[in-house]
Design a protein around this motif. Structure first.
Motif, PDB file in Angstrom:
ATOM      1  N   TYR A  49       3.028  28.127   8.961  1.00  0.00           N
ATOM      2  CA  TYR A  49       2.290  27.906   8.685  1.00  0.00           C
ATOM      3  C   TYR A  49       1.988  27.783   6.885  1.00  0.00           C
ATOM      4  N   ILE A  50       2.995  28.120   6.071  1.00  0.00           N
ATOM      5  CA  ILE A  50       2.545  29.182   5.073  1.00  0.00           C
ATOM      6  C   ILE A  50       3.763  27.430   4.018  1.00  0.00           C
ATOM      7  N   GLN A  51       4.594  27.347   5.100  1.00  0.00           N
ATOM      8  CA  GLN A  51       6.165  26.260   4.024  1.00  0.00           C
ATOM      9  C   GLN A  51       5.692  25.287   3.640  1.00  0.00           C
ATOM     10  N   PRO A  52       4.579  24.259   4.130  1.00  0.00           N
ATOM     11  CA  PRO A  52       4.397  23.464   3.271  1.00  0.00           C
ATOM     12  C   PRO A  52       2.965  23.934   2.105  1.00  0.00           C
ATOM     13  N   PHE A  53       2.871  24.778   2.237  1.00  0.00           N
ATOM     14  CA  PHE A  53       2.163  25.029   0.419  1.00  0.00           C
ATOM     15  C   PHE A  53       3.433  25.775  -0.871  1.00  0.00           C
ATOM     16  N   LEU A  54       4.436  26.422  -0.029  1.00  0.00           N
ATOM     17  CA  LEU A  54       5.174  26.713  -0.919  1.00  0.00           C
ATOM     18  C   LEU A  54       5.660  25.259  -1.918  1.00  0.00           C
TER      19      LEU A  54
END
Length: 491
Positions: free
Chosen positions: A215-220
């Motif tokens: 879930y958060i990988q694309p935002f990193l």
């Protein structure tokens, strides 16, 4: 002011009514009224989130000893300072604090006439025990892997890095899920600007719910870099700790056994934990095989289609006759045949992955019969094409972290090879190389230390130097050539 942000009422009855209202009278909200030192108290917790045995020993039993009447101030001081000893103890001032605490496994004590609550950490929710990782298997090394509980994962990392410079920053992300996310780094090893940028991106996540690291990988990652991931994922605490030692930042997410680390270099996909437990010369051999396997898995099917369609004269004469016979016996063009058989393989792989274990063997048997014998006997697919699929499938699992990228690129090579031959394959390879070399994460080139070239960092690229040589100096990610960690790449 919203109800859940209001201060706690000194009246237990009013506080209980407000808590039931905020939590929509949920059935797992448990309230136990009792007397302690002559005063009314209420113990609040979520069923299944706190350990009943620990509650009995640390909370209920000590409170039952307070039978004699005592002054209000003495009761509060006794409960807060001496009677109950828990690993975590804090003061909750608002209804929002109480709700967040009890949903995290805390037990909250309300005292009649007190304008705040006492929250005690006695977590005891069901969790999977520490087991051997299901991915990234190894011959030597540890056999324990991360689990779904973030605090257990923190302890697995701390056990391997007993250093006061190892920092864990816990935060709650997701407006609705309030997921515990822990950022990890080693102070004086990780670049401060890198740590600050990662923390900023985590705190600015526009997500309501976070259930997994994906879930958060694309935002990193930086926008537009979709082909090869800039964020690594591992189930192994030893690998995660080694990445922190290299100056990277790690992220542990509650609810998933996979930890994230960043920035990730492309060459790190070809290194495994066994490379550092074996002999350097054997490590060099295995790494060369991995590089060859990935190139083979990506290109071989498209290369075969390109040669057969446009340059058949490049095949040896004996092989060319066999290939011509197999192509003549199949009713489809070679490009369509190759695409269909690879799609069928991906369907079979997905079915084998998702199907219940007790009937999974049926997929293997049926798939082996269909691909290995029936389609060839029926003349639907030629035997050389089945060989291409088998070899591509086997070699693509040599580096499992790159399987997603390989599967997509394999189809791309088949299409350009079937339409434009070797010229299309050359152009596509050049575009992939340009994309890789232009990709960077947090100011770190994705293809470092190959491009830009860092001679000192080559000690652990293909030929791994011995530990006697590698121990002479610790090499950090910010030491690579062309690195500008302070550059903000998010546009």
């Amino acid at each position: 002011m919203e109800l859940k942000e209001q201060p706690i009422s000194p009246s237990i009855d009013e506080t209980v009514i407000n808590l039931r209202t905020i939590m929509s009278n949920s059935s797992d909200l448990t309230l136990k009224h009792a007397k302690a030192g002559g005063h009314s108290i209420c113990i609040v917790f979520c069923e299944g989130m706190a350990s009943t045995g620990t509650m009995a020993d640390l909370i209920f039993q000590p409170i039952n000893t307070l039978t004699a009447d005592m002054p209000f101030e003495e009761l509060v001081r006794t409960l807060e300072d001496g009677l109950i000893i828990a690993g975590e103890q804090k003061q909750s001032d608002t209804y929002s604090d109480i709700c967040a605490d009890i949903m995290s496994g805390f037990v909250t004590i309300l005292i009649e006439g007190l304008d705040h609550a006492i929250s005690l950490g006695v977590q005891g929710y069901a969790a999977r025990s520490v087991e051997e990782p299901s991915t990234h298997n190894n011959v030597r090394g540890s056999r324990d892997g991360f689990v779904e509980v973030v605090r257990t994962n923190v302890s697995l990392v701390r056990r391997r890095m007993k250093n006061t410079d190892l920092v864990f920053k816990m935060m709650k992300l997701g407006d609705m899920s309030q997921t515990d996310v822990c950022m990890c780094y080693i102070k004086n090893v990780a670049d401060k600007r890198l740590v600050k940028e990662v923390e900023k991106r985590l705190k600015n996540l526009p997500l309501n719910t976070i259930l997994e690291g994906g879930y958060i990988q694309p935002f990193l990652e930086n926008p537009g870099n979709q082909l090869f991931s800039e964020v690594g994922a591992t189930e192994r605490p030893d690998v995660f700790t080694s990445k922190l030692h290299e100056g990277k930042v790690g992220v542990l997410i509650d609810g998933t056994p996979f930890a994230l680390y960043l920035p990730k270099l492309f060459m790190e996909n070809f290194a495994v934990i066994d490379d550092y437990t074996g002999r350097p010369f054997f490590t060099a051999l295995i790494r060369i095989i991995r590089y060859m396997a990935i190139i083979f898995a990506t290109v071989v099917s498209g290369f075969y289609v390109a040669l057969a369609n446009f340059n058949p004269e490049l095949f040896p004469e004996a092989l060319l006759l066999n290939l011509a016979t197999s192509i003549q016996d199949t009713p489809y063009p070679l490009l369509a045949e190759c695409l269909v058989i690879h799609v069928f393989y991906e369907v079979m792989r997905e079915a084998g992955l998702r199907i219940p274990t007790n009937i999974g063997h049926a997929v293997s048997i049926v798939g082996g019969l269909v691909i290995g014998d029936i389609v060839v006997s029926a003349g639907l697919v030629g035997a050389p094409m089945v060989l291409m699929v088998a070899m591509s499938a086997i070699t693509s699992f040599v580096v499992p972290d790159l399987y997603d990228s390989i599967a997509v690129l394999r189809f791309a090579y088949i299409i350009v090879g079937g339409m434009w031959g070797l010229f299309g394959i050359t152009i596509l390879s050049a575009l992939i190389a340009i994309k890789l070399c232009s990709q960077e994460s947090y100011g770190v080139p994705h293809t470092a230390p190959v491009s830009p070239f860092s001679p000192k960092a080559l000690r652990d690229l293909i030929i791994r130097r011995s530990w006697r040589k590698m121990a002479e100096r610790d090499y950090r990610v910010q030491d690579l050539a062309g690195v500008n960690v302070g550059e903000n790449n998010e546009k």
